[in-house]
Write a protein that holds these residues in place. Structure first.
Motif, mmCIF file in Angstrom:
data_model
loop_
_atom_site.group_PDB
_atom_site.id
_atom_site.type_symbol
_atom_site.label_atom_id
_atom_site.label_comp_id
_atom_site.label_asym_id
_atom_site.label_seq_id
_atom_site.Cartn_x
_atom_site.Cartn_y
_atom_site.Cartn_z
ATOM 1 N N LYS A 1 44.861 52.161 51.284
ATOM 2 C CA LYS A 1 45.186 50.729 51.299
ATOM 3 C C LYS A 1 44.253 49.999 50.345
ATOM 4 O O LYS A 1 43.100 50.377 50.178
ATOM 5 N N MET A 2 44.757 48.929 49.768
ATOM 6 C CA MET A 2 43.934 48.180 48.818
ATOM 7 C C MET A 2 42.959 47.260 49.549
ATOM 8 O O MET A 2 43.265 46.770 50.637
ATOM 9 N N PRO A 3 41.773 47.034 48.959
ATOM 10 C CA PRO A 3 40.833 46.078 49.554
ATOM 11 C C PRO A 3 41.345 44.645 49.366
ATOM 12 O O PRO A 3 42.225 44.414 48.523
ATOM 13 N N PRO A 4 40.826 43.690 50.122
ATOM 14 C CA PRO A 4 41.330 42.312 50.010
ATOM 15 C C PRO A 4 41.071 41.698 48.624
ATOM 16 O O PRO A 4 40.088 42.025 47.973
ATOM 17 N N PHE A 5 41.963 40.832 48.224
ATOM 18 C CA PHE A 5 41.800 40.051 46.989
ATOM 19 C C PHE A 5 42.630 38.793 47.119
ATOM 20 O O PHE A 5 43.485 38.702 48.010
ATOM 21 N N TYR B 1 45.349 36.001 45.410
ATOM 22 C CA TYR B 1 46.571 36.152 44.609
ATOM 23 C C TYR B 1 47.055 34.790 44.140
ATOM 24 O O TYR B 1 47.031 33.826 44.917
ATOM 25 N N LEU C 1 48.378 40.601 36.583
ATOM 26 C CA LEU C 1 49.289 41.562 37.208
ATOM 27 C C LEU C 1 50.670 41.399 36.583
ATOM 28 O O LEU C 1 51.261 40.326 36.646
ATOM 29 N N ALA C 2 51.176 42.471 35.969
ATOM 30 C CA ALA C 2 52.539 42.432 35.423
ATOM 31 C C ALA C 2 53.412 43.278 36.353
ATOM 32 O O ALA C 2 53.727 42.862 37.462
ATOM 33 N N GLY C 3 53.749 44.515 35.942
ATOM 34 C CA GLY C 3 54.542 45.376 36.828
ATOM 35 C C GLY C 3 53.706 46.038 37.911
ATOM 36 O O GLY C 3 54.227 46.493 38.925
ATOM 37 N N GLY C 4 52.410 46.125 37.657
ATOM 38 C CA GLY C 4 51.499 46.698 38.657
ATOM 39 C C GLY C 4 51.540 48.212 38.760
ATOM 40 O O GLY C 4 50.921 48.786 39.655
ATOM 41 N N LEU D 1 47.929 48.678 40.320
ATOM 42 C CA LEU D 1 47.899 48.858 41.776
ATOM 43 C C LEU D 1 47.382 50.242 42.187
ATOM 44 O O LEU D 1 46.560 50.335 43.102
ATOM 45 N N PRO D 2 47.802 51.340 41.513
ATOM 46 C CA PRO D 2 47.157 52.613 41.839
ATOM 47 C C PRO D 2 45.651 52.604 41.555
ATOM 48 O O PRO D 2 44.876 53.165 42.327
ATOM 49 N N ASP E 1 49.478 36.923 38.963
ATOM 50 C CA ASP E 1 50.818 37.487 38.753
ATOM 51 C C ASP E 1 51.499 36.744 37.597
ATOM 52 O O ASP E 1 51.601 35.514 37.613
ATOM 53 N N ARG F 1 54.659 37.072 36.661
ATOM 54 C CA ARG F 1 56.126 37.205 36.679
ATOM 55 C C ARG F 1 56.871 35.894 36.476
ATOM 56 O O ARG F 1 58.031 35.897 36.077
#
Lengths: 285, 157
Positions: free
Chosen positions: A2-6, A8, A31-34, A38-39, A53, A55
């Motif tokens: 799981k990702m740590p908090p951030f 957005y 952040l574009a397509g991620g 994200l990985p 983001d 988008r």
């Protein structure tokens, strides 16, 4: 994992996005397509405190083709390139390379700008940018600037992009209709990162000899690069079997590949020669 | 933060942390546990869902990025108590054993067949290369997808 908090944010204008990126002491990320970011965050390789983001930004998703070349907006997805029939003639090398990017689902979200910003040494788009002398247009707090692809990639996952800058466009120079090109890469599983790859093109003069050769390699070394010794072998020669063998040997000699769990340095060196050989054969064929 | 989108034709509204993936949002907030989470970094394909018609990895998309989108999960492809032609084909060809990867294969194959009902075996293999199955050896899955093509040709103009 799981990702740590951030935090957005989803701004609606480029200037707002730049302002947000500049507001977090270099800890904010666009952040574009991620599909790379994200990985990286799941693995804690990247730990941004704010994701901006992109988008909702308009005008970054277009593929523009003119006499000057091909302009890929930063939010153009691999899928958009695959689906654009104009690119078969306008930039066949780009089209050939993009067919190798990741898998079906990733190609529906991954973007040109994201791949360039991520700068994986084995990624196709950075390789095409370097091989083709692309220009990368960016926008930051200090305004817009253009960075040559050769100056953009500084090392693995490291670029000349400043923390407050957003890639807006990748500009590929015009592609003459008679140009010959080839793209080859090798990965154990289709869609995985290449252990070595070659993106190359050359023009033919009236006597059938190559000129203006550009030979780029990916997956060998810490960034995509052109191999000038191989280009020197090609320029002024007919692309026959003897030239191709010489170029392949020059390619193996010109690279300083890294060793990792996927392949030894010696294997990558040999594979680089094979990729250049195959790319030249497909270009000449 | 509040997010509104559509799942399987119904509007949903959730309040989530930005770090929540779409996969976890579907499973934990919306209780749609048909979407399976395997690797959580975009390699295995088990979490594939459709977002505005495109097959995407829901572990590589934040729930907040789905704002306004139309999401379809494997539950949305089912036909109440009856199996869909694609599901029937998976059953007929023994294209699953443990079933963990199956929702990802079904959603991916559905997206492919919807867009390309005439695809050949090479294309099916290429598209399914983004999904990992540790049981079947893939041959049966490819056969099942190829056999289901006829059902998509009828409904696609």
């Amino acid at each position: 994992m799981k990702m740590p908090p951030f935090e957005y944010a989803c701004p609606t204008s480029l200037s707002e996005a730049v302002k947000l990126l500049a507001s977090h002491d270099g800890e904010a990320k666009a952040l574009a397509g991620g599909q790379s970011l994200l990985p990286m965050m799941a693995f804690r390789v990247a730990q941004p405190t704010l994701l901006v983001d992109l988008r909702k930004l308009s005008g970054l998703g277009e593929i523009k083709i003119s006499a000057d070349g091909v302009r890929l907006g930063a939010l153009v997805r691999w899928r958009d390139i695959e689906d654009d029939d104009r690119l078969d003639a306008a930039h066949p090398l780009l089209k050939a390379a993009i067919a190798h990017v990741a898998h079906y689902q990733i190609r529906n979200r991954g973007t040109v700008g994201g791949s360039i910003a991520h700068a994986d040494p084995a990624a196709e788009m950075p390789g095409i940018a370097v091989a083709c002398d692309a220009e990368i247009a960016v926008m930051g707090k200090a305004g817009a600037r253009i960075i040559k692809a050769a100056d953009f990639f500084l090392g693995a996952l490291t670029t000349a992009l400043q923390p407050d800058e957003i890639i807006t466009e990748v500009r590929l120079p015009a592609w003459p209709a008679s140009r010959r090109s080839g793209f080859q890469e090798f990965a154990r599983r289709r869609g995985d990162f290449a252990m070595a790859g070659a993106a190359l093109f050359y023009d033919l003069d009236k006597s059938g000899k190559a000129s203006n050769a550009h030979v780029g390699v990916i997956g060998v070394g810490d960034r995509p690069r052109r191999l000038k010794p191989v280009e020197a072998v090609l320029n002024g020669s007919a692309i026959d079997e003897a030239t191709i063998a010489k170029a392949a040997a020059a390619a193996s000699a010109a690279v300083e590949p890294q060793e990792d769990i996927h392949a030894s340095a010696a294997y990558r060196r040999s594979l680089t020669g094979t990729m250049v050989e195959r790319a030249l054969k497909s270009a000449a064929g | 933060m509040p997010v509104k989108f559509e799942v399987n034709g119904k509007p949903v509204s959730v309040d989530v942390e930005p770090r929540l993936t779409l996969a976890d949002c579907l499973r934990h907030h919306l209780r749609l546990t048909g979407t399976h989470v395997g690797c959580e970094h975009g390699v295995c394909g088990a979490c594939t869902v459709l977002v505005d018609g495109d097959a995407v990895r829901s572990c590589l998309m934040l729930a907040v990025q789905a704002e306004g989108a139309k999401v379809v999960t494997v539950e949305g492809l089912s036909n109440d108590d009856d199996l869909t032609p694609l599901q029937k084909s998976f059953r007929k060809h023994h294209a699953l054993q443990c079933g963990f990867c199956t929702p990802g294969f079904i959603t991916t194959a559905h997206a492919l067949l919807t867009e390309e009902p005439d695809c050949d075996a090479d294309r099916v293999r290429e598209v399914l290369s983004g999904n990992i199955c540790r049981c079947t050896g893939y041959i049966a899955i490819v056969e099942a997808v190829l056999d289901a093509r006829s059902a998509y040709k009828k409904t696609t103009p």
